[in-house]
Design a protein around this motif. Sequence first.
Motif, PDB file in Angstrom:
ATOM      1  N   TRP A  70      -8.700   6.742  -1.601  1.00 55.09           N
ATOM      2  CA  TRP A  70      -7.380   6.146  -1.403  1.00 55.09           C
ATOM      3  C   TRP A  70      -6.500   7.050  -0.548  1.00 55.09           C
ATOM      4  O   TRP A  70      -5.589   6.591   0.135  1.00 55.09           O
ATOM      5  CB  TRP A  70      -6.715   5.889  -2.762  1.00 55.09           C
TER       6      TRP A  70
ATOM      7  N   ARG B 205      -1.197  -6.381  -0.654  1.00 56.84           N
ATOM      8  CA  ARG B 205       0.074  -6.172   0.046  1.00 56.84           C
ATOM      9  C   ARG B 205      -0.133  -5.536   1.412  1.00 56.84           C
ATOM     10  O   ARG B 205       0.841  -5.236   2.112  1.00 56.84           O
ATOM     11  CB  ARG B 205       0.984  -5.266  -0.779  1.00 56.84           C
TER      12      ARG B 205
ATOM     13  N   ILE C 121      -4.132  -3.128 -10.365  1.00 58.19           N
ATOM     14  CA  ILE C 121      -3.092  -2.482  -9.559  1.00 58.19           C
ATOM     15  C   ILE C 121      -3.592  -2.227  -8.141  1.00 58.19           C
ATOM     16  O   ILE C 121      -2.889  -2.485  -7.156  1.00 58.19           O
ATOM     17  CB  ILE C 121      -2.654  -1.156 -10.221  1.00 58.19           C
ATOM     18  N   ALA C 122      -4.842  -1.759  -8.041  1.00 57.80           N
ATOM     19  CA  ALA C 122      -5.390  -1.459  -6.723  1.00 57.80           C
ATOM     20  C   ALA C 122      -5.527  -2.733  -5.893  1.00 57.80           C
ATOM     21  O   ALA C 122      -5.214  -2.740  -4.695  1.00 57.80           O
ATOM     22  CB  ALA C 122      -6.746  -0.771  -6.873  1.00 57.80           C
TER      23      ALA C 122
ATOM     24  N   GLU D  35      -1.760  -2.551   1.979  1.00 64.10           N
ATOM     25  CA  GLU D  35      -1.993  -1.109   2.019  1.00 64.10           C
ATOM     26  C   GLU D  35      -3.482  -0.839   2.226  1.00 64.10           C
ATOM     27  O   GLU D  35      -4.328  -1.555   1.702  1.00 64.10           O
ATOM     28  CB  GLU D  35      -1.510  -0.467   0.714  1.00 64.10           C
TER      29      GLU D  35
ATOM     30  N   LYS E 126      -2.204  -3.757  -4.592  1.00 61.43           N
ATOM     31  CA  LYS E 126      -1.818  -2.910  -3.464  1.00 61.43           C
ATOM     32  C   LYS E 126      -2.552  -3.323  -2.189  1.00 61.43           C
ATOM     33  O   LYS E 126      -1.969  -3.377  -1.107  1.00 61.43           O
ATOM     34  CB  LYS E 126      -2.115  -1.440  -3.783  1.00 61.43           C
TER      35      LYS E 126
ATOM     36  N   LEU F  91      -0.641   4.232  -8.373  1.00 62.26           N
ATOM     37  CA  LEU F  91      -2.104   4.197  -8.454  1.00 62.26           C
ATOM     38  C   LEU F  91      -2.654   5.569  -8.806  1.00 62.26           C
ATOM     39  O   LEU F  91      -3.580   5.687  -9.620  1.00 62.26           O
ATOM     40  CB  LEU F  91      -2.692   3.711  -7.122  1.00 62.26           C
TER      41      LEU F  91
ATOM     42  N   THR G   3     -11.772  -0.008   3.003  1.00 63.60           N
ATOM     43  CA  THR G   3     -11.558  -0.910   1.875  1.00 63.60           C
ATOM     44  C   THR G   3     -12.848  -1.206   1.132  1.00 63.60           C
ATOM     45  O   THR G   3     -12.877  -1.270  -0.098  1.00 63.60           O
ATOM     46  CB  THR G   3     -10.926  -2.216   2.386  1.00 63.60           C
TER      47      THR G   3
ATOM     48  N   VAL H 262       0.356   9.092  -0.627  1.00 64.63           N
ATOM     49  CA  VAL H 262       1.147   7.857  -0.687  1.00 64.63           C
ATOM     50  C   VAL H 262       2.119   7.918  -1.865  1.00 64.63           C
ATOM     51  O   VAL H 262       1.667   8.187  -2.961  1.00 64.63           O
ATOM     52  CB  VAL H 262       0.228   6.625  -0.835  1.00 64.63           C
TER      53      VAL H 262
END
Lengths: 150, 122
Positions: B117, B58, B51-52, B60, B55, B2, B66, B122
Amino acid sequence: MSEPAHEASGAPAANEAGAGRIGRGPGRLLLSLYGVFTVAAVSRSLVQMITKFHDAPLAYVLSAVAGLVYAVITVALRRGGEAARRVALVCCSAELAGVLAVGTFTLVDPSAFPDATVWSDFGIGYLFLPLLLPVAGLLWLRRSARPQQP
Amino acid sequence: MLDAVTITVSVAALLLAAWCGFAAFHDQPTKDWHFIGMAVVTVLALVQLVIALVKLSRGEKPDQGTLIFVSYLVGAACTIPAAAFMSLTERTRWGSAIVAAGGVILAVLEVRLFDIWGGGSV
């Protein structure tokens, strides 16, 4: 890349008094930037008021007020005309006064604002645009009041 | 992953800003090539959005929440299309200036996204 339909209708507007053009040319750039700042300030204050209003009510209400002022200027630039130009002038002046007052206040007494607003430290978190926008706006609104150059 | 995409989008946005700023400086409106450039940057922002979201799905979590992260993601994806639209309604040098401003704004949003983020950690 088709031309927008209202492009053609822009020509007769050139006959109107100068104030009809406040949303054209440089005014279009200002309109875009004020639109962005409306979204930024309003959404920021909404999120803060919903999630943690009691942390810094003054700062969050101030962000909401800033967002409202930005929204009025955006709409005024979009509509055009002498009345809208005056409304925009008043709002740009209020905005300039607000950013100067809050900017000075946050430097002199940071504890009064436990959380940042769009106007804190003269808008440093927003590339100083909150300070530059009203100045540019006032200059542009003054200039567009003059009769159109041939 | 990311972080890499975020950096890519910022650089692309700044290049677009410089390109359109150059056009504005030379009194040019945005041309078809500029709009292709805007499309490329928009696609990159959309890739970043996907992509974000993957993530996030999943499990994260962004460092600063958020809700704020997703708001900035959506804002980043909308910035260049909005600038492109405004530039279509202003076929002068100022239309180019609008896209240049949009590029700078997108780059700033990317810096904020990186922070929100918790970039680098990360």
